[in-house]
Scaffold this motif. Structure first.
Motif, PDB file in Angstrom:
ATOM      1  N   ARG A 102       0.869  -1.176   0.000  1.00 22.54           N
ATOM      2  CA  ARG A 102       0.000   0.000   0.000  1.00 22.54           C
ATOM      3  C   ARG A 102       0.900   1.218   0.000  1.00 22.54           C
ATOM      4  NH1 ARG A 102      -1.644   4.019   3.146  1.00 22.54           N
ATOM      5  NH2 ARG A 102      -3.591   5.006   2.610  1.00 22.54           N
ATOM      6  N   ILE A 103       0.840   1.959  -1.105  1.00 17.46           N
ATOM      7  CA  ILE A 103       1.597   3.200  -1.208  1.00 17.46           C
ATOM      8  C   ILE A 103       0.907   4.228  -0.323  1.00 17.46           C
ATOM      9  CG2 ILE A 103       2.370   5.028  -2.777  1.00 17.46           C
ATOM     10  CD1 ILE A 103       3.731   2.245  -3.186  1.00 17.46           C
ATOM     11  N   LYS A 104       1.681   4.861   0.543  1.00 16.32           N
ATOM     12  CA  LYS A 104       1.118   5.829   1.492  1.00 16.32           C
ATOM     13  C   LYS A 104       0.821   7.161   0.801  1.00 16.32           C
ATOM     14  CE  LYS A 104       4.623   5.347   4.223  1.00 16.32           C
ATOM     15  NZ  LYS A 104       5.561   5.469   5.322  1.00 16.32           N
ATOM     16  N   VAL A 105      -0.250   7.779   1.228  1.00 19.48           N
ATOM     17  CA  VAL A 105      -0.599   9.120   0.765  1.00 19.48           C
ATOM     18  C   VAL A 105      -0.574  10.053   1.960  1.00 19.48           C
ATOM     19  CG1 VAL A 105      -1.964   8.338  -1.196  1.00 19.48           C
ATOM     20  CG2 VAL A 105      -3.073   8.691   0.995  1.00 19.48           C
ATOM     21  N   GLY A 106      -0.366  11.330   1.690  1.00 13.24           N
ATOM     22  CA  GLY A 106      -0.271  12.274   2.792  1.00 13.24           C
ATOM     23  C   GLY A 106      -1.020  13.542   2.495  1.00 13.24           C
ATOM     24  N   ALA A 107      -0.773  14.506   3.320  1.00 15.16           N
ATOM     25  CA  ALA A 107      -1.462  15.790   3.206  1.00 15.16           C
ATOM     26  C   ALA A 107      -0.603  16.816   2.483  1.00 15.16           C
ATOM     27  CB  ALA A 107      -1.825  16.286   4.602  1.00 15.16           C
ATOM     28  N   GLU A 108       0.424  16.347   1.760  1.00 16.00           N
ATOM     29  CA  GLU A 108       1.305  17.282   1.075  1.00 16.00           C
ATOM     30  C   GLU A 108       0.564  17.998  -0.062  1.00 16.00           C
ATOM     31  OE1 GLU A 108       2.093  13.908   0.940  1.00 16.00           O
ATOM     32  OE2 GLU A 108       3.907  13.631   2.104  1.00 16.00           O
ATOM     33  N   GLU A 167       4.893  13.059  -6.163  1.00 17.92           N
ATOM     34  CA  GLU A 167       6.326  12.759  -6.145  1.00 17.92           C
ATOM     35  C   GLU A 167       6.634  11.735  -5.051  1.00 17.92           C
ATOM     36  OE1 GLU A 167      10.403  13.229  -7.247  1.00 17.92           O
ATOM     37  OE2 GLU A 167       8.597  13.951  -8.235  1.00 17.92           O
ATOM     38  N   SER A 168       6.017  11.891  -3.888  1.00 17.61           N
ATOM     39  CA  SER A 168       6.207  10.956  -2.787  1.00 17.61           C
ATOM     40  C   SER A 168       5.731   9.555  -3.175  1.00 17.61           C
ATOM     41  CB  SER A 168       5.452  11.437  -1.544  1.00 17.61           C
ATOM     42  OG  SER A 168       5.453  10.440  -0.553  1.00 17.61           O
ATOM     43  N   ARG A 169       4.590   9.470  -3.836  1.00 17.17           N
ATOM     44  CA  ARG A 169       4.073   8.169  -4.260  1.00 17.17           C
ATOM     45  C   ARG A 169       5.034   7.519  -5.257  1.00 17.17           C
ATOM     46  NH1 ARG A 169      -2.325   9.476  -5.347  1.00 17.17           N
ATOM     47  NH2 ARG A 169      -2.615  10.762  -3.510  1.00 17.17           N
ATOM     48  N   ARG A 170       5.528   8.305  -6.210  1.00 10.77           N
ATOM     49  CA  ARG A 170       6.477   7.780  -7.186  1.00 10.77           C
ATOM     50  C   ARG A 170       7.741   7.281  -6.487  1.00 10.77           C
ATOM     51  NH1 ARG A 170       9.402  11.744 -10.663  1.00 10.77           N
ATOM     52  NH2 ARG A 170      11.082  11.209  -9.282  1.00 10.77           N
ATOM     53  N   ASN A 171       8.234   8.042  -5.520  1.00 11.28           N
ATOM     54  CA  ASN A 171       9.426   7.633  -4.778  1.00 11.28           C
ATOM     55  C   ASN A 171       9.208   6.322  -4.037  1.00 11.28           C
ATOM     56  OD1 ASN A 171      10.814   9.887  -5.646  1.00 11.28           O
ATOM     57  ND2 ASN A 171      10.410  11.067  -3.790  1.00 11.28           N
ATOM     58  N   GLN A 172       8.009   6.125  -3.468  1.00 13.01           N
ATOM     59  CA  GLN A 172       7.711   4.879  -2.767  1.00 13.01           C
ATOM     60  C   GLN A 172       7.713   3.693  -3.725  1.00 13.01           C
ATOM     61  OE1 GLN A 172       4.460   5.046   0.272  1.00 13.01           O
ATOM     62  NE2 GLN A 172       4.324   7.164  -0.455  1.00 13.01           N
ATOM     63  N   ILE A 173       7.126   3.870  -4.904  1.00 15.12           N
ATOM     64  CA  ILE A 173       7.107   2.793  -5.897  1.00 15.12           C
ATOM     65  C   ILE A 173       8.528   2.486  -6.365  1.00 15.12           C
ATOM     66  CG2 ILE A 173       6.359   2.171  -8.236  1.00 15.12           C
ATOM     67  CD1 ILE A 173       3.738   3.754  -7.594  1.00 15.12           C
ATOM     68  N   LEU A 219      -1.738   1.025  -5.093  1.00 18.11           N
ATOM     69  CA  LEU A 219      -0.607   1.860  -5.478  1.00 18.11           C
ATOM     70  C   LEU A 219      -0.920   3.344  -5.312  1.00 18.11           C
ATOM     71  CD1 LEU A 219       0.668  -0.094  -8.575  1.00 18.11           C
ATOM     72  CD2 LEU A 219       1.383  -0.288  -6.197  1.00 18.11           C
ATOM     73  N   ASN A 220      -2.183   3.698  -5.126  1.00 17.04           N
ATOM     74  CA  ASN A 220      -2.568   5.084  -4.883  1.00 17.04           C
ATOM     75  C   ASN A 220      -1.905   6.039  -5.855  1.00 17.04           C
ATOM     76  OD1 ASN A 220      -4.465   5.218  -2.743  1.00 17.04           O
ATOM     77  ND2 ASN A 220      -2.871   4.599  -1.315  1.00 17.04           N
ATOM     78  N   TYR A 221      -1.771   5.638  -7.091  1.00 20.76           N
ATOM     79  CA  TYR A 221      -1.086   6.509  -8.039  1.00 20.76           C
ATOM     80  C   TYR A 221      -2.105   7.178  -8.957  1.00 20.76           C
ATOM     81  CZ  TYR A 221       2.929   8.500 -10.208  1.00 20.76           C
ATOM     82  OH  TYR A 221       3.875   9.393 -10.630  1.00 20.76           O
ATOM     83  N   GLY A 222      -2.224   8.455  -8.826  1.00 18.22           N
ATOM     84  CA  GLY A 222      -3.180   9.218  -9.598  1.00 18.22           C
ATOM     85  C   GLY A 222      -3.867  10.220  -8.696  1.00 18.22           C
ATOM     86  N   PRO A 223      -4.926  10.800  -9.186  1.00 15.98           N
ATOM     87  CA  PRO A 223      -5.629  11.815  -8.384  1.00 15.98           C
ATOM     88  C   PRO A 223      -6.150  11.232  -7.069  1.00 15.98           C
ATOM     89  CG  PRO A 223      -6.437  11.792 -10.636  1.00 15.98           C
ATOM     90  CD  PRO A 223      -5.522  10.609 -10.491  1.00 15.98           C
ATOM     91  N   SER A 224      -6.059  12.017  -5.996  1.00 15.93           N
ATOM     92  CA  SER A 224      -6.604  11.540  -4.730  1.00 15.93           C
ATOM     93  C   SER A 224      -8.050  11.923  -4.619  1.00 15.93           C
ATOM     94  CB  SER A 224      -5.814  12.070  -3.552  1.00 15.93           C
ATOM     95  OG  SER A 224      -5.334  13.347  -3.764  1.00 15.93           O
TER      96      SER A 224
END
Length: 171
Positions: free
Chosen positions: A128-134, A141-147, A166-171
């Motif tokens: 599970r790729i983490k998402v944040g409040a950035e 960028e953070s999601r890409r770095n995690q992958i 993967l949480n990659y894309g619009p939140s």
């Protein structure tokens, strides 16, 4: 390589430790009869117990709950993986790796180095790729770095399957 039927499901418990997921989750998984079960955003010892009692007769079951050792600080979302006993040899203790992803560029993940009954070796990674409040650009960028970190960390495994949220894309 043998065909492998994989069921991946984000059961969306996020950090709700005491939230019981609906019974239809187990019913639907049983109905689909997969060779590999990967559940993400899984939480709670009671839920793990429910899953294990439903699946441990036919599956080897593993889970990472996503909490620190003190079980109070929520650090991530859990991952549950089950391997069908009729398709897989039992993984050895050193073949199972859990990661809570405490560093920004590390996702929550559970890796199992498996051997199929045919003798073929494969690595299965639930993540599970983490998402944040950035700010949006920084968060992507953070999601890409995690992958990228996940791929780099596991590049030594020649046959692998990475599944999860993967949480990659619009939140």
């Amino acid at each position: 390589m043998t065909d492998i039927r994989i069921l991946e499901w984000n059961i969306n418990q996020r950090s709700k430790e005491n939230c019981k997921f609906p019974s239809y989750v187990i019913e639907e998984i049983s109905h689909k009869n997969p060779d590999v079960i990967v559940l993400v955003e899984f939480k709670g010892l009671a839920n793990k117990s429910r899953l294990d009692s439903s699946f441990s007769e036919s599956y080897y079951t593993y889970s990472y709950n996503g909490n620190n050792n003190d079980n109070k600080n929520k650090t991530g979302n859990g991952i549950y993986i089950a391997l069908k006993k009729s398709k897989f040899e039992i993984p050895l203790e050193g073949d199972v790796t859990y990661e809570k992803g405490s560093i920004t560029n590390q996702p929550n993940w559970l890796r199992i180095n498996c051997t199929l009954k045919t003798g073929d070796k494969i690595t299965i990674i639930g993540t599970r790729i983490k998402v944040g409040a950035e700010v949006r650009k920084k968060e992507l960028e953070s999601r890409r770095n995690q992958i990228e970190w996940l791929l780099t960390e596991n590049k030594v495994f020649s046959k692998q399957i990475i599944v999860g949220d993967l949480n990659y894309g619009p939140s």
